[in-house]
Write a protein that holds these residues in place. Sequence first.
Motif, PDB file in Angstrom:
ATOM      1  N   GLU A   1      91.383  -6.730 -14.644  1.00  0.00           N
ATOM      2  CA  GLU A   1      92.722  -6.182 -14.878  1.00  0.00           C
ATOM      3  C   GLU A   1      92.841  -5.536 -16.259  1.00  0.00           C
ATOM      4  N   LEU A   2      92.255  -6.142 -17.267  1.00  0.00           N
ATOM      5  CA  LEU A   2      92.336  -5.620 -18.632  1.00  0.00           C
ATOM      6  C   LEU A   2      91.272  -4.565 -18.900  1.00  0.00           C
ATOM      7  N   GLY A   3      90.088  -4.762 -18.336  1.00  0.00           N
ATOM      8  CA  GLY A   3      89.021  -3.783 -18.495  1.00  0.00           C
ATOM      9  C   GLY A   3      88.250  -3.883 -19.788  1.00  0.00           C
ATOM     10  N   GLU A   4      88.496  -4.919 -20.574  1.00  0.00           N
ATOM     11  CA  GLU A   4      87.817  -5.126 -21.854  1.00  0.00           C
ATOM     12  C   GLU A   4      88.055  -6.563 -22.284  1.00  0.00           C
ATOM     13  N   PRO A   5      87.260  -7.089 -23.199  1.00  0.00           N
ATOM     14  CA  PRO A   5      87.450  -8.480 -23.629  1.00  0.00           C
ATOM     15  C   PRO A   5      88.537  -8.611 -24.694  1.00  0.00           C
ATOM     16  N   PHE A   6      89.036  -9.812 -24.833  1.00  0.00           N
ATOM     17  CA  PHE A   6      89.830 -10.162 -26.010  1.00  0.00           C
ATOM     18  C   PHE A   6      88.864 -10.325 -27.183  1.00  0.00           C
ATOM     19  N   ARG A   7      89.262  -9.848 -28.351  1.00  0.00           N
ATOM     20  CA  ARG A   7      88.331  -9.845 -29.485  1.00  0.00           C
ATOM     21  C   ARG A   7      88.858 -10.577 -30.719  1.00  0.00           C
ATOM     22  N   THR A   8      90.063 -10.265 -31.165  1.00  0.00           N
ATOM     23  CA  THR A   8      90.558 -10.812 -32.432  1.00  0.00           C
ATOM     24  C   THR A   8      91.445 -12.030 -32.203  1.00  0.00           C
ATOM     25  N   LEU A   9      91.522 -12.877 -33.248  1.00  0.00           N
ATOM     26  CA  LEU A   9      92.411 -14.025 -33.259  1.00  0.00           C
ATOM     27  C   LEU A   9      93.377 -13.891 -34.433  1.00  0.00           C
ATOM     28  N   GLY A  10      94.660 -14.095 -34.156  1.00  0.00           N
ATOM     29  CA  GLY A  10      95.667 -14.181 -35.201  1.00  0.00           C
ATOM     30  C   GLY A  10      96.401 -15.504 -35.068  1.00  0.00           C
ATOM     31  N   LEU A  11      96.671 -16.168 -36.183  1.00  0.00           N
ATOM     32  CA  LEU A  11      97.346 -17.464 -36.150  1.00  0.00           C
ATOM     33  C   LEU A  11      98.636 -17.409 -36.953  1.00  0.00           C
ATOM     34  N   CYS A  12      99.680 -18.036 -36.426  1.00  0.00           N
ATOM     35  CA  CYS A  12     100.955 -18.188 -37.125  1.00  0.00           C
ATOM     36  C   CYS A  12     101.318 -19.659 -37.173  1.00  0.00           C
ATOM     37  N   TYR A  13     101.737 -20.113 -38.345  1.00  0.00           N
ATOM     38  CA  TYR A  13     102.108 -21.513 -38.565  1.00  0.00           C
ATOM     39  C   TYR A  13     103.606 -21.555 -38.844  1.00  0.00           C
ATOM     40  N   TYR A  14     104.355 -22.094 -37.872  1.00  0.00           N
ATOM     41  CA  TYR A  14     105.804 -22.273 -38.015  1.00  0.00           C
ATOM     42  C   TYR A  14     106.037 -23.716 -38.458  1.00  0.00           C
ATOM     43  N   ARG A  15     106.400 -23.886 -39.733  1.00  0.00           N
ATOM     44  CA  ARG A  15     106.437 -25.221 -40.312  1.00  0.00           C
ATOM     45  C   ARG A  15     107.643 -26.040 -39.868  1.00  0.00           C
ATOM     46  N   ASP A  16     108.759 -25.392 -39.635  1.00  0.00           N
ATOM     47  CA  ASP A  16     109.967 -26.052 -39.156  1.00  0.00           C
ATOM     48  C   ASP A  16     110.883 -24.988 -38.573  1.00  0.00           C
ATOM     49  N   GLY A  17     112.120 -25.363 -38.266  1.00  0.00           N
ATOM     50  CA  GLY A  17     113.037 -24.443 -37.610  1.00  0.00           C
ATOM     51  C   GLY A  17     113.449 -23.252 -38.446  1.00  0.00           C
ATOM     52  N   ARG A  18     113.195 -23.289 -39.744  1.00  0.00           N
ATOM     53  CA  ARG A  18     113.525 -22.136 -40.593  1.00  0.00           C
ATOM     54  C   ARG A  18     112.485 -21.039 -40.483  1.00  0.00           C
ATOM     55  N   ASP A  19     111.288 -21.376 -40.061  1.00  0.00           N
ATOM     56  CA  ASP A  19     110.261 -20.352 -39.854  1.00  0.00           C
ATOM     57  C   ASP A  19     110.502 -19.647 -38.525  1.00  0.00           C
ATOM     58  N   SER A  20     110.208 -18.347 -38.484  1.00  0.00           N
ATOM     59  CA  SER A  20     110.567 -17.551 -37.312  1.00  0.00           C
ATOM     60  C   SER A  20     109.799 -16.240 -37.342  1.00  0.00           C
ATOM     61  N   VAL A  21     109.976 -15.453 -36.276  1.00  0.00           N
ATOM     62  CA  VAL A  21     109.542 -14.057 -36.272  1.00  0.00           C
ATOM     63  C   VAL A  21     110.619 -13.261 -35.558  1.00  0.00           C
ATOM     64  N   ALA A  22     111.012 -12.137 -36.145  1.00  0.00           N
ATOM     65  CA  ALA A  22     112.114 -11.338 -35.629  1.00  0.00           C
ATOM     66  C   ALA A  22     111.682 -10.553 -34.386  1.00  0.00           C
ATOM     67  N   TRP A  23     112.650  -9.956 -33.721  1.00  0.00           N
ATOM     68  CA  TRP A  23     112.385  -9.152 -32.529  1.00  0.00           C
ATOM     69  C   TRP A  23     111.406  -8.028 -32.844  1.00  0.00           C
ATOM     70  N   HIS A  24     110.372  -7.907 -31.999  1.00  0.00           N
ATOM     71  CA  HIS A  24     109.360  -6.879 -32.216  1.00  0.00           C
ATOM     72  C   HIS A  24     108.503  -6.752 -30.961  1.00  0.00           C
ATOM     73  N   GLY A  25     107.708  -5.709 -30.906  1.00  0.00           N
ATOM     74  CA  GLY A  25     106.623  -5.565 -29.940  1.00  0.00           C
ATOM     75  C   GLY A  25     105.347  -5.320 -30.713  1.00  0.00           C
ATOM     76  N   ASP A  26     104.208  -5.776 -30.171  1.00  0.00           N
ATOM     77  CA  ASP A  26     102.926  -5.552 -30.850  1.00  0.00           C
ATOM     78  C   ASP A  26     102.484  -4.118 -30.574  1.00  0.00           C
ATOM     79  N   ARG A  27     103.123  -3.164 -31.264  1.00  0.00           N
ATOM     80  CA  ARG A  27     102.978  -1.752 -30.938  1.00  0.00           C
ATOM     81  C   ARG A  27     102.270  -0.964 -32.041  1.00  0.00           C
ATOM     82  N   ILE A  28     101.646  -1.666 -32.985  1.00  0.00           N
ATOM     83  CA  ILE A  28     100.807  -0.968 -33.950  1.00  0.00           C
ATOM     84  C   ILE A  28      99.434  -0.823 -33.308  1.00  0.00           C
ATOM     85  N   GLY A  29      99.011   0.399 -33.100  1.00  0.00           N
ATOM     86  CA  GLY A  29      97.744   0.620 -32.409  1.00  0.00           C
ATOM     87  C   GLY A  29      97.981   0.993 -30.956  1.00  0.00           C
TER      88      GLY A  29
END
Length: 213
Positions: A108-136
């Motif tokens: 279905e994808l036609g290629e492998p997954f390659r990179t790993l990205g990690l996010c550490y949300y320490r408590d409820g104050r940590d977050s990420v705003a509305w976005h799409g992974d649209r760079i690239g």
Amino acid sequence: MHGTVHLQPSLFDDTDRGGVRLGPLDGLRRQPLGDGAWLDLLPGWLHGADELFEQLATTVPWRAERREMYERTVDVPRLLASYPAHAEPPHPVLGLARAALSDHYARELGEPFRTLGLCYYRDGRDSVAWHGDRIGRGAREDTMVAILSVGEPRTLALRPRSGGTTVVRHPLGHGDLVVMGGSCQRTWEHAIPKTARPVGPRISVQFRPHGVS
């Protein structure tokens, strides 16, 4: 400053019966979102998720970032780490997870997954705003981003970029897997909202094909 928050072990974690390991992917269930976007969900794909959380929290070289926003520099409300395709993952099971996902979605994808990205949300104050992974490539073609969550559940929220009142919410933690596919990065946005509720820490691991970020 964020205080030290200890992870509350899951009642369903089973590190005493085999350590950190992956289950099969045949339990994935697809949720169509519309406009060619979809989610695949598999609760508890990773067994021993609390053990993996503790290892990642203490051994990954986490970095804090600052960025310009509204004419001022602010702290990014989460800690980050990244592993390019040639780098050794921070735990062997993440290499196995990347290989399993690449094999499962090969046609279905036609290629492998390659990179790993990690996010550490320490408590409820940590977050990420509305976005799409649209760079690239995600800005112009269908692709996939797979996310494996360990630690306490946090809500992944999604909404269509075209507007409206539809918001899809899934709590993710303790080894849950979600894969955002099709046009999801172009036609939908996603976020991890802040919460005033007392919540423990969570780490998400994102698997991406080359050129998707």
